[in-house]
Design an enzyme around this catalytic site. Structure first.
Site, short mmCIF file in Angstrom:
data_model
loop_
_atom_site.label_atom_id
_atom_site.label_comp_id
_atom_site.label_asym_id
_atom_site.label_seq_id
_atom_site.Cartn_x
_atom_site.Cartn_y
_atom_site.Cartn_z
N TRP A 32 0.81 -1.22 0.00
CA TRP A 32 0.00 0.00 0.00
C TRP A 32 0.84 1.27 0.00
O TRP A 32 0.30 2.36 -0.14
CB TRP A 32 -0.91 0.00 1.24
CG TRP A 32 -0.16 -0.38 2.49
CD1 TRP A 32 -0.11 -1.63 3.06
CD2 TRP A 32 0.70 0.45 3.27
NE1 TRP A 32 0.73 -1.62 4.15
CE2 TRP A 32 1.25 -0.36 4.31
CE3 TRP A 32 1.08 1.80 3.21
CZ2 TRP A 32 2.14 0.14 5.26
CZ3 TRP A 32 1.97 2.29 4.16
CH2 TRP A 32 2.48 1.47 5.17
N ASN A 33 2.16 1.16 0.22
CA ASN A 33 2.91 2.41 0.41
C ASN A 33 3.15 3.18 -0.89
O ASN A 33 3.25 4.40 -0.88
CB ASN A 33 4.21 2.18 1.19
CG ASN A 33 5.14 1.22 0.53
OD1 ASN A 33 4.76 0.50 -0.39
ND2 ASN A 33 6.38 1.19 0.97
N LYS A 61 -2.69 -8.72 -7.41
CA LYS A 61 -3.47 -8.47 -6.19
C LYS A 61 -2.88 -7.25 -5.50
O LYS A 61 -1.79 -7.31 -4.95
CB LYS A 61 -3.41 -9.65 -5.23
CG LYS A 61 -4.42 -9.46 -4.09
CD LYS A 61 -4.07 -10.21 -2.83
CE LYS A 61 -3.07 -9.50 -1.98
NZ LYS A 61 -3.51 -8.19 -1.43
N PRO A 62 -3.61 -6.13 -5.51
CA PRO A 62 -3.11 -4.95 -4.80
C PRO A 62 -3.37 -5.09 -3.31
O PRO A 62 -4.12 -5.97 -2.88
CB PRO A 62 -3.94 -3.81 -5.39
CG PRO A 62 -5.24 -4.46 -5.79
CD PRO A 62 -4.92 -5.89 -6.17
N ALA A 63 -2.78 -4.20 -2.51
CA ALA A 63 -2.99 -4.23 -1.06
C ALA A 63 -4.45 -3.86 -0.75
O ALA A 63 -5.05 -3.05 -1.45
CB ALA A 63 -2.04 -3.25 -0.39
N GLY A 109 6.75 -6.27 -0.33
CA GLY A 109 6.09 -6.24 0.98
C GLY A 109 7.07 -6.64 2.06
O GLY A 109 8.29 -6.52 1.89
N SER A 110 6.54 -7.16 3.14
CA SER A 110 7.40 -7.46 4.28
C SER A 110 8.20 -8.75 4.06
O SER A 110 7.79 -9.64 3.30
CB SER A 110 6.54 -7.60 5.53
OG SER A 110 5.60 -8.63 5.35
N GLU A 149 10.80 -7.94 -3.35
CA GLU A 149 11.33 -6.67 -2.83
C GLU A 149 10.82 -6.58 -1.40
O GLU A 149 9.66 -6.27 -1.17
CB GLU A 149 10.78 -5.48 -3.64
CG GLU A 149 11.17 -5.49 -5.10
CD GLU A 149 12.64 -5.19 -5.34
OE1 GLU A 149 13.35 -4.84 -4.37
OE2 GLU A 149 13.07 -5.32 -6.49
N LEU A 150 11.69 -6.87 -0.45
CA LEU A 150 11.23 -7.04 0.93
C LEU A 150 11.68 -5.87 1.81
O LEU A 150 11.99 -4.80 1.33
CB LEU A 150 11.72 -8.39 1.45
CG LEU A 150 11.38 -9.57 0.53
CD1 LEU A 150 11.96 -10.87 1.05
CD2 LEU A 150 9.88 -9.71 0.33
N CYS A 169 10.27 1.39 1.93
CA CYS A 169 11.25 0.37 2.31
C CYS A 169 12.67 0.89 2.17
O CYS A 169 13.62 0.25 2.62
CB CYS A 169 11.04 -0.91 1.52
SG CYS A 169 10.83 -0.61 -0.21
N GLU A 182 12.74 -2.42 11.05
CA GLU A 182 12.23 -1.27 10.30
C GLU A 182 11.05 -0.66 11.07
O GLU A 182 10.09 -1.36 11.39
CB GLU A 182 11.74 -1.84 8.97
CG GLU A 182 11.58 -0.91 7.85
CD GLU A 182 11.22 -1.67 6.57
OE1 GLU A 182 10.69 -2.80 6.63
OE2 GLU A 182 11.45 -1.10 5.49
P1 ADP Z 1 3.19 -4.34 4.49
O1 ADP Z 1 1.92 -4.40 5.27
O2 ADP Z 1 4.39 -4.00 5.30
O3 ADP Z 1 3.10 -3.66 3.17
P2 ADP Z 1 2.72 -7.06 3.84
O4 ADP Z 1 3.77 -8.00 3.43
O5 ADP Z 1 1.87 -7.41 5.01
O6 ADP Z 1 3.54 -5.77 4.07
O7 ADP Z 1 1.74 -6.73 2.66
C1 ADP Z 1 2.14 -6.60 1.33
C2 ADP Z 1 1.17 -7.32 0.44
O8 ADP Z 1 1.18 -8.70 0.79
C3 ADP Z 1 -0.27 -6.86 0.54
O9 ADP Z 1 -0.83 -6.88 -0.76
C4 ADP Z 1 -0.90 -7.93 1.41
O10 ADP Z 1 -2.27 -8.09 1.16
C5 ADP Z 1 -0.15 -9.15 0.96
N1 ADP Z 1 -0.18 -10.27 1.90
C6 ADP Z 1 -0.16 -10.23 3.25
N2 ADP Z 1 -0.20 -11.47 3.76
C7 ADP Z 1 -0.23 -12.34 2.72
C8 ADP Z 1 -0.26 -13.78 2.57
N3 ADP Z 1 -0.26 -14.59 3.61
N4 ADP Z 1 -0.28 -14.28 1.31
C9 ADP Z 1 -0.26 -13.46 0.25
N5 ADP Z 1 -0.22 -12.13 0.32
C10 ADP Z 1 -0.22 -11.57 1.53
#
Ligand code: ADP
Length: 483
Positions: free
Chosen positions: A156-157, A180-182, A233-234, A255-256, A289, A386
């Site tokens: 989402w950032n 799949k967006p956030a 994402g994370s 990209e973590l 990030c 972080e």
């Molecule tokens: P952040 O919240 O720090 O951006 P996340 O890794 O939680 O990091 O989220 C990034 C993306 O990953 C979002 O689109 C979120 O919906 C997705 N996501 C979170 N958990 C899962 C999962 N178990 N499987 C697939 N996608 C996921």
């Protein structure tokens, strides 16, 4: 929210060229983090819809890959132009769902669009090679082909740029993509899909599915049709996705998380370092990030830097991102605020000296005061994790060796920054930092031309640049005998 083109606010997913609701009819509300108001709803899709989108992508693949790179570039160029034509609406949508100041959203629309333009062009330059043959009667040729159906999961950032730097190279290379967006920022993604449709991107080539991250993510990982998964994402979720992709051996781009050090040496231009630190730390309220997470300042300039920095941070204006002059919006949600609170409390309990901020902002919701804490040490949580929020901890160091050792003392390795004017030191430190990207005398490094990505547990692969194209291509070796 007053859009010039209200049809850009889409409350349905875009599956195989059709605007669609979830099979079960369920929806999920999306709210504005600055006001708590509901913006709209999105379909709560799951496994079945994801599978259909993947199958549709597979069906669309042969015709899309058969087009010449130039034909694909013409469509992508149109998409790029439509994004720019609708930049004001896209920026307003982004600020409304994500919270960042409007000026930052406008910047992101331009930045996001630049990946579509760059990769549309770069697609035309995909080239193979011929090799010197060890056999007189055989010729050896290497070609590059699109990897196939790609799945993308984005955060989402950066609600637009994290999508375009995946979709740009995938589509330019001849691959379809299911995205799949956030959950927090689906409307920017759906508006991009609406513009992709207008640009003439064929049904199935770019689908956007909204709903359960776990169900959609699992199907994307397990479905053997998907040849590549790209995720931003994370690190924790990245690990889960990597495990889920293991049975089908998918190619991965990840990209973590980062934990960027920002080092100020005693020969630095302090005013420039303050400016760079603010740009790197407080952009997007600290939710990128590549945000500076740990500021290391050399002994001789420590107090002077701390004073100048806190004074400059004190000038940041917190508020709803749509208001004039606001430089820091709300954090994305309550959980994000709690993490910053936790890091602040932990730092103060371990000897940190509060120079500025330190608590929730009087505006309420998920607003947090820009915060500076001096006398940070490596026992604090901020040293290892972080924060992803507007907290700058200032650590003190004496020697270059000590700075490098501290900076590298993390499992992450995305970005790092330092300020110095000594050319020898600049090379030594740039080479010594364990990170995929290094900013020297600058706090802003990202653009479409340069390779973005990390080492260690910050991920795999690169986005942007010609390296970002390679991530969507596979190499084929052809041995032609009987000559
Ligand atoms: P952040 O919240 O720090 O951006 P996340 O890794 O939680 O990091 O989220 C990034 C993306 O990953 C979002 O689109 C979120 O919906 C997705 N996501 C979170 N958990 C899962 C999962 N178990 N499987 C697939 N996608 C996921």
């Amino acid at each position: 929210m007053q859009l010039k083109d209200p049809s850009l606010l889409r409350q349905q997913a875009y599956l195989n060229g059709a605007w669609s609701d979830a099979d079960n009819g369920e929806t999920h509300a999306v709210t504005n983090p600055a006001t708590g108001e509901q913006i709209g709803t999105i379909p709560n899709m799951g496994t079945a819809e994801t599978r259909r989108a993947i199958e549709a992508a597979n069906a669309a693949w042969p015709a899309w890959r058969k087009k010449s790179a130039k034909e694909r570039a013409v469509v992508l160029r149109k998409w790029y132009e439509l994004i720019l034509e609708n930049a004001d609406d896209l920026a307003l949508l982004m600020t409304t769902e994500q919270g960042k100041p409007l000026a930052e959203s406008k910047g992101e629309v331009q930045y996001g669009a630049s990946f579509i333009e760059w990769f549309a062009e770069e697609g035309k330059r995909v080239a193979g090679e011929t090799l010197a043959s060890p056999w007189p009667d055989r010729r050896l040729v290497v070609t590059k082909e699109p990897i196939g159906v790609c799945a993308a999961i984005t955060p989402w950032n950066f609600p637009i740029a994290m999508i375009t730097r995946k979709a740009g190279p995938a589509l330019a290379a001849g691959c379809p993509m299911v995205l799949k967006p956030a959950e927090a920022t689906p409307f920017s993604a759906l508006a991009l899909a609406a513009l992709a449709e207008r640009a003439g991107i064929p049904p199935g080539v770019f689908s956007v599915i909204t709903g359960s991250p776990r169900e959609i993510g699992e199907e994307m990982c397990r479905n053997p049709i998907v040849r590549k998964l790209t995720f931003t994402g994370s690190t924790g979720v990245g690990r889960i996705l990597m495990q889920q992709c293991a049975p089908t051996i998918k190619k991965l781009s990840l990209e973590l998380g980062g934990n960027a050090p920002f080092i100020v040496f005693d020969d630095a231009d302090l005013d420039a370092a303050v400016e760079g630190a603010i740009a790197s730390k407080y952009r997007n309220a600290g939710q990128t990030c590549v945000c500076a997470n740990r500021l290391y300042v050399q002994d001789g300039v420590y107090e002077a830097f701390a004073e100048k920095f806190a004074a400059a941070v004190g000038k940041l204006k917190v508020g709803n991102g749509v208001e004039q002059g606001v430089t820091q919006g709300p954090l994305i949600d309550e959980k994000a605020v709690q993490k910053v609170e936790q890091h602040v409390a932990d730092a103060l309990s371990k000897g940190g000296r509060l120079l500025l901020g330190g608590k929730r902002h009087a505006l309420g919701h998920s607003f947090f005061e820009p915060t500076v804490i001096a006398d940070a040490n490596d026992q604090m949580q901020v040293a290892g994790e972080e924060t992803f929020g507007p907290l700058a901890p200032l650590f003190r160091f004496k020697t270059d060796e000590e700075a490098l050792a501290l900076a590298n003392n993390t499992e992450f390795g995305l970005a790092s920054y330092f300020y110095s004017r000594d050319i020898g030191r600049i090379w030594r430190v740039a080479e010594g930092l364990e990170s995929g990207m290094v900013g020297v005398n600058t706090g802003l490094i990202s653009n479409e031309v340069a390779p973005f990505g990390g080492v260690k547990q910050s991920g795999l692969g690169r986005e942007g640049s010609s390296y970002g194209m390679d991530d969507y291509l596979v190499v084929k070796y052809i041995c032609l005998g009987g000559i």
